[in-house]
Design a protein around this motif. Structure first.
Motif, PDB file in Angstrom:
ATOM      1  N   MET A  46      -7.448 -19.283  35.680  1.00 18.55           N
ATOM      2  CA  MET A  46      -7.822 -19.022  37.158  1.00 18.55           C
ATOM      3  C   MET A  46      -6.269 -18.925  38.014  1.00 18.55           C
ATOM      4  O   MET A  46      -6.167 -17.539  38.696  1.00 18.55           O
ATOM      5  N   ILE A  47      -5.304 -19.487  37.776  1.00 20.79           N
ATOM      6  CA  ILE A  47      -4.079 -19.126  38.601  1.00 20.79           C
ATOM      7  C   ILE A  47      -3.585 -18.032  37.778  1.00 20.79           C
ATOM      8  O   ILE A  47      -3.360 -17.242  38.968  1.00 20.79           O
ATOM      9  N   ASP A  48      -3.046 -17.607  36.866  1.00 16.70           N
ATOM     10  CA  ASP A  48      -2.953 -16.212  36.554  1.00 16.70           C
ATOM     11  C   ASP A  48      -3.881 -14.935  36.947  1.00 16.70           C
ATOM     12  O   ASP A  48      -3.694 -13.994  37.122  1.00 16.70           O
ATOM     13  N   SER A  49      -5.278 -15.402  37.440  1.00 10.41           N
ATOM     14  CA  SER A  49      -6.475 -14.233  38.037  1.00 10.41           C
ATOM     15  C   SER A  49      -6.491 -14.506  39.721  1.00 10.41           C
ATOM     16  O   SER A  49      -6.592 -13.457  39.826  1.00 10.41           O
ATOM     17  N   ILE A  50      -5.457 -15.094  40.234  1.00  9.96           N
ATOM     18  CA  ILE A  50      -5.621 -15.333  41.632  1.00  9.96           C
ATOM     19  C   ILE A  50      -5.128 -13.653  42.598  1.00  9.96           C
ATOM     20  O   ILE A  50      -3.741 -12.945  41.546  1.00  9.96           O
ATOM     21  N   GLY A  51      -5.746 -13.519  43.365  1.00  8.04           N
ATOM     22  CA  GLY A  51      -4.982 -12.165  43.724  1.00  8.04           C
ATOM     23  C   GLY A  51      -5.213 -10.815  42.374  1.00  8.04           C
ATOM     24  O   GLY A  51      -5.732  -9.345  43.141  1.00  8.04           O
ATOM     25  N   ASN A  52      -6.898 -11.097  41.707  1.00 12.40           N
ATOM     26  CA  ASN A  52      -7.098  -9.739  41.111  1.00 12.40           C
ATOM     27  C   ASN A  52      -8.215 -10.016  40.608  1.00 12.40           C
ATOM     28  O   ASN A  52      -9.110 -10.626  39.740  1.00 12.40           O
ATOM     29  N   SER A  53      -9.652  -9.286  41.784  1.00 10.97           N
ATOM     30  CA  SER A  53     -10.769  -9.034  42.024  1.00 10.97           C
ATOM     31  C   SER A  53     -10.816  -8.832  40.637  1.00 10.97           C
ATOM     32  O   SER A  53     -12.124  -8.720  40.318  1.00 10.97           O
ATOM     33  N   ASP A  54     -11.124  -7.567  40.109  1.00  9.01           N
ATOM     34  CA  ASP A  54     -11.249  -7.090  38.916  1.00  9.01           C
ATOM     35  C   ASP A  54     -11.411  -7.891  38.189  1.00  9.01           C
ATOM     36  O   ASP A  54     -12.694  -7.541  36.568  1.00  9.01           O
ATOM     37  N   VAL A  55     -10.393  -9.357  37.464  1.00 15.86           N
ATOM     38  CA  VAL A  55     -11.066  -9.988  36.237  1.00 15.86           C
ATOM     39  C   VAL A  55     -11.632 -11.184  37.017  1.00 15.86           C
ATOM     40  O   VAL A  55     -12.730 -11.666  36.305  1.00 15.86           O
ATOM     41  N   LEU A  56     -12.171 -11.848  38.352  1.00 16.78           N
ATOM     42  CA  LEU A  56     -12.862 -12.262  38.573  1.00 16.78           C
ATOM     43  C   LEU A  56     -13.663 -12.420  38.992  1.00 16.78           C
ATOM     44  O   LEU A  56     -15.128 -13.271  38.914  1.00 16.78           O
ATOM     45  N   ALA A  57     -14.155 -10.985  39.918  1.00 14.12           N
ATOM     46  CA  ALA A  57     -15.710 -10.488  39.875  1.00 14.12           C
ATOM     47  C   ALA A  57     -16.624 -10.604  38.719  1.00 14.12           C
ATOM     48  O   ALA A  57     -17.767 -11.245  39.292  1.00 14.12           O
ATOM     49  N   PRO A  58     -16.751  -9.560  37.443  1.00 21.01           N
ATOM     50  CA  PRO A  58     -17.332 -10.055  36.408  1.00 21.01           C
ATOM     51  C   PRO A  58     -17.048 -11.204  35.909  1.00 21.01           C
ATOM     52  O   PRO A  58     -18.365 -12.139  35.512  1.00 21.01           O
TER      53      PRO A  58
END
Length: 126
Positions: A46-58
């Protein structure tokens, strides 16, 4: 003040956060409420994905084995929900605050408390 005091008094004690934890950027938990069963691996992802909606959205956000739908975020914040509950995550200089709320708590209430504590921690170097 201990990290557990921040979780108990500044987050859970407000009555607008159901469960919470504070961890380091590596995902290691510093303090947590008893019912929030998150793993360091989930937190690190989760922390590594903060700010990366390309990873979080799907893929969404997984916390305690529960998958939440990603709603929005910034380079410091993640907002996600599942049914009538949700999570608000804020990354500070050295820590990450994860707050979970359940209905009837409004997402904005949880967000305000989480970000207020996050801004305070940033102001004191954490």
């Amino acid at each position: 003040m201990s990290w557990q005091s921040y979780v108990d008094d500044q987050l859970i004690g407000t009555k607008v956060v159901t469960d919470a934890l504070i961890c380091g950027h590596d995902g290691n938990i510093w303090a947590a409420s008893p019912k929030l069963q998150a793993t360091p691996q989930e937190l690190k992802k989760m922390i590594d994905s903060i700010g990366n909606s390309d990873v979080l959205a799907p893929s969404g956000v997984v916390l305690g084995g529960v998958k939440y739908m990603y709603l929005s975020g910034t380079d410091r914040v993640i907002r996600a929900k599942k049914d009538k509950s949700g999570i608000h995550v804020m990354k500070t200089t050295q820590a990450v605050i994860v707050a979970r709320y359940d209905d009837p708590i409004m997402p904005e209430q949880c967000a305000t408390v989480t970000e207020k504590l996050g801004d305070y921690l940033i102001s004191v170097g954490y």
